[in-house]
Write a protein that holds these residues in place. Structure first.
Motif, PDB file in Angstrom:
ATOM      1  N   THR A  80      -2.929   7.371 -19.958  1.00 21.01           N
ATOM      2  CA  THR A  80      -2.366   7.668 -18.649  1.00 21.01           C
ATOM      3  C   THR A  80      -1.729   9.063 -18.624  1.00 21.01           C
ATOM      4  N   THR A  81      -1.075   9.436 -19.704  1.00 20.26           N
ATOM      5  CA  THR A  81      -0.506  10.788 -19.797  1.00 20.26           C
ATOM      6  C   THR A  81      -1.607  11.828 -19.667  1.00 20.26           C
ATOM      7  N   GLY A  82      -2.718  11.607 -20.361  1.00 16.81           N
ATOM      8  CA  GLY A  82      -3.859  12.520 -20.265  1.00 16.81           C
ATOM      9  C   GLY A  82      -4.427  12.558 -18.864  1.00 16.81           C
ATOM     10  N   ALA A  83      -4.505  11.394 -18.223  1.00 14.94           N
ATOM     11  CA  ALA A  83      -5.043  11.336 -16.860  1.00 14.94           C
ATOM     12  C   ALA A  83      -4.165  12.137 -15.894  1.00 14.94           C
ATOM     13  N   TYR A  84      -2.861  11.984 -16.003  1.00 16.67           N
ATOM     14  CA  TYR A  84      -1.950  12.738 -15.138  1.00 16.67           C
ATOM     15  C   TYR A  84      -2.107  14.234 -15.385  1.00 16.67           C
ATOM     16  N   THR A  85      -2.088  14.624 -16.658  1.00 19.58           N
ATOM     17  CA  THR A  85      -2.162  16.045 -17.006  1.00 19.58           C
ATOM     18  C   THR A  85      -3.466  16.659 -16.522  1.00 19.58           C
ATOM     19  N   GLU A  86      -4.576  15.987 -16.776  1.00 19.80           N
ATOM     20  CA  GLU A  86      -5.877  16.517 -16.347  1.00 19.80           C
ATOM     21  C   GLU A  86      -6.007  16.527 -14.826  1.00 19.80           C
ATOM     22  N   THR A  87      -5.385  15.564 -14.155  1.00 21.37           N
ATOM     23  CA  THR A  87      -5.410  15.549 -12.691  1.00 21.37           C
ATOM     24  C   THR A  87      -4.656  16.746 -12.136  1.00 21.37           C
ATOM     25  N   ILE A  88      -3.514  17.060 -12.740  1.00 27.82           N
ATOM     26  CA  ILE A  88      -2.748  18.234 -12.318  1.00 27.82           C
ATOM     27  C   ILE A  88      -3.579  19.499 -12.516  1.00 27.82           C
ATOM     28  N   LEU A  89      -4.218  19.624 -13.674  1.00 25.87           N
ATOM     29  CA  LEU A  89      -5.064  20.790 -13.940  1.00 25.87           C
ATOM     30  C   LEU A  89      -6.215  20.872 -12.935  1.00 25.87           C
ATOM     31  N   ASN A 105       0.819  -1.219   0.000  1.00 24.89           N
ATOM     32  CA  ASN A 105       0.000   0.000   0.000  1.00 24.89           C
ATOM     33  C   ASN A 105       0.852   1.270   0.000  1.00 24.89           C
ATOM     34  N   ALA A 106       2.108   1.149  -0.449  1.00 24.64           N
ATOM     35  CA  ALA A 106       2.988   2.314  -0.542  1.00 24.64           C
ATOM     36  C   ALA A 106       2.713   3.053  -1.844  1.00 24.64           C
ATOM     37  N   LEU A 107       3.085   4.306  -1.868  1.00 21.46           N
ATOM     38  CA  LEU A 107       2.961   5.112  -3.080  1.00 21.46           C
ATOM     39  C   LEU A 107       4.316   5.242  -3.746  1.00 21.46           C
ATOM     40  N   PRO A 108       4.342   5.258  -5.071  1.00 20.78           N
ATOM     41  CA  PRO A 108       5.618   5.556  -5.732  1.00 20.78           C
ATOM     42  C   PRO A 108       6.080   6.956  -5.333  1.00 20.78           C
ATOM     43  N   GLU A 109       7.292   7.047  -4.857  1.00 18.52           N
ATOM     44  CA  GLU A 109       7.836   8.319  -4.380  1.00 18.52           C
ATOM     45  C   GLU A 109       7.717   9.405  -5.450  1.00 18.52           C
ATOM     46  N   ASN A 110       7.927   9.039  -6.704  1.00 20.91           N
ATOM     47  CA  ASN A 110       7.908  10.030  -7.780  1.00 20.91           C
ATOM     48  C   ASN A 110       6.537  10.649  -7.983  1.00 20.91           C
ATOM     49  N   MET A 111       5.476   9.888  -7.737  1.00 12.97           N
ATOM     50  CA  MET A 111       4.141  10.460  -7.893  1.00 12.97           C
ATOM     51  C   MET A 111       3.901  11.543  -6.857  1.00 12.97           C
ATOM     52  N   VAL A 112       4.366  11.305  -5.645  1.00 12.80           N
ATOM     53  CA  VAL A 112       4.237  12.326  -4.597  1.00 12.80           C
ATOM     54  C   VAL A 112       5.119  13.519  -4.947  1.00 12.80           C
ATOM     55  N   LEU A 113       6.345  13.252  -5.411  1.00 15.36           N
ATOM     56  CA  LEU A 113       7.259  14.337  -5.770  1.00 15.36           C
ATOM     57  C   LEU A 113       6.706  15.174  -6.917  1.00 15.36           C
ATOM     58  N   LEU A 114       5.968  14.550  -7.832  1.00 20.19           N
ATOM     59  CA  LEU A 114       5.327  15.291  -8.919  1.00 20.19           C
ATOM     60  C   LEU A 114       4.411  16.365  -8.346  1.00 20.19           C
ATOM     61  N   PHE A 115       3.527  15.974  -7.450  1.00 17.58           N
ATOM     62  CA  PHE A 115       2.575  16.924  -6.877  1.00 17.58           C
ATOM     63  C   PHE A 115       3.266  17.945  -5.961  1.00 17.58           C
ATOM     64  N   LYS A 116       4.297  17.515  -5.256  1.00 17.40           N
ATOM     65  CA  LYS A 116       5.047  18.461  -4.417  1.00 17.40           C
ATOM     66  C   LYS A 116       5.753  19.494  -5.287  1.00 17.40           C
ATOM     67  N   HIS A 117       6.294  19.044  -6.410  1.00 13.61           N
ATOM     68  CA  HIS A 117       6.953  19.970  -7.337  1.00 13.61           C
ATOM     69  C   HIS A 117       5.952  20.990  -7.872  1.00 13.61           C
ATOM     70  N   ILE A 118       4.799  20.515  -8.312  1.00  7.14           N
ATOM     71  CA  ILE A 118       3.773  21.422  -8.842  1.00  7.14           C
ATOM     72  C   ILE A 118       3.400  22.446  -7.769  1.00  7.14           C
ATOM     73  N   ILE A 165       2.931  23.348 -22.049  1.00  7.42           N
ATOM     74  CA  ILE A 165       2.004  22.228 -21.818  1.00  7.42           C
ATOM     75  C   ILE A 165       2.480  20.981 -22.548  1.00  7.42           C
ATOM     76  N   ASN A 166       2.878  21.128 -23.795  1.00  9.85           N
ATOM     77  CA  ASN A 166       3.365  19.966 -24.555  1.00  9.85           C
ATOM     78  C   ASN A 166       4.621  19.378 -23.937  1.00  9.85           C
ATOM     79  N   ASP A 167       5.506  20.234 -23.439  1.00  6.89           N
ATOM     80  CA  ASP A 167       6.722  19.737 -22.799  1.00  6.89           C
ATOM     81  C   ASP A 167       6.414  19.023 -21.481  1.00  6.89           C
ATOM     82  N   VAL A 168       5.466  19.548 -20.716  1.00  2.84           N
ATOM     83  CA  VAL A 168       5.048  18.871 -19.476  1.00  2.84           C
ATOM     84  C   VAL A 168       4.490  17.490 -19.819  1.00  2.84           C
TER      85      VAL A 168
END
Length: 194
Positions: free
Chosen positions: A156-165, A87-100, A120-123
């Motif tokens: 999945t790329t779209g899901a991540y991007t839309e989740t960030i938005l 039930n651990a989270l990938p560290e990078n997923m948390v770091l993504l949101f912390k970075h944002i 946006i395209n580069d992200v």
């Protein structure tokens, strides 16, 4: 790359902030003079660092994107089954949101308020590469994947991007850990309880 002295570094940060502020003020056309006035610097100071405003824009992009890449670099790959069992989270997923969140002012402007298509395209490209690496490192058995791999990566790329938005537009209503946890849970099991 030559290291900037502290005054140059402060000037550069002032220019970054001034550029983003001018975008936030909905300035249709930004001039070097407007930027210098807002940043509290002289035109020669600007031209010591940049040839024009486009060079500044790209430097702001590259600065943010290099930090985003660093946050999403997979240093310690773990098979997917190990995440599910612990039930651990990938560290990078948390770091993504912390970075944002850490750079939220820039992301709010460049992704939401004054969307910059190049940024946006580069992200998306960086997130896409992270997903490709994640699939490779997860050691998920190909036979268990029920859709075309490229389709899965795009979805999945779209899901991540839309989740960030969504997260930005909803004023960071979840912590970085909660947002990463919800996204990871949906990636593994979908949005429905079993």
């Amino acid at each position: 790359m030559a290291k900037l002295d502290p005054r140059q570094h402060r000037s550069k940060e002032s220019m970054y902030d001034a550029y983003l502020d001018l975008l936030a003020d909905n300035e249709a056309i930004i001039s070097v003079q407007q930027l210098c006035t807002r940043a509290g610097i002289t035109r020669p100071t600007f031209y010591k660092q940049y040839s024009d405003l486009e060079a500044l824009r790209l430097d702001i992009h590259n600065n943010l994107l290099s930090k985003l890449k660093k946050a999403l670099t997979i240093n310690h790959p773990i098979p997917m089954a190990d995440y599910e069992a612990s039930n651990a989270l990938p560290e990078n997923m948390v770091l993504l949101f912390k970075h944002i969140y850490q750079h939220r002012y820039a992301y709010e402007i460049l992704l939401v308020n004054q969307p910059d298509a190049l940024f946006i395209n580069d992200v998306k490209s960086i997130i896409r590469q992270f997903i490709i690496e994640g699939i490779r490192y997860s050691k998920a058995q190909e036979r268990l994947v029920q859709v075309d791999r490229d389709f899965l990566i795009s979805y999945t790329t779209g899901a991540y991007t839309e989740t960030i938005l969504w997260w930005i537009k909803n004023n960071y209503s979840m912590t970085a850990e909660e947002a990463a946890g919800s996204l990871f849970k949906m990636a593994l099991k979908g949005p429905y309880s079993s």
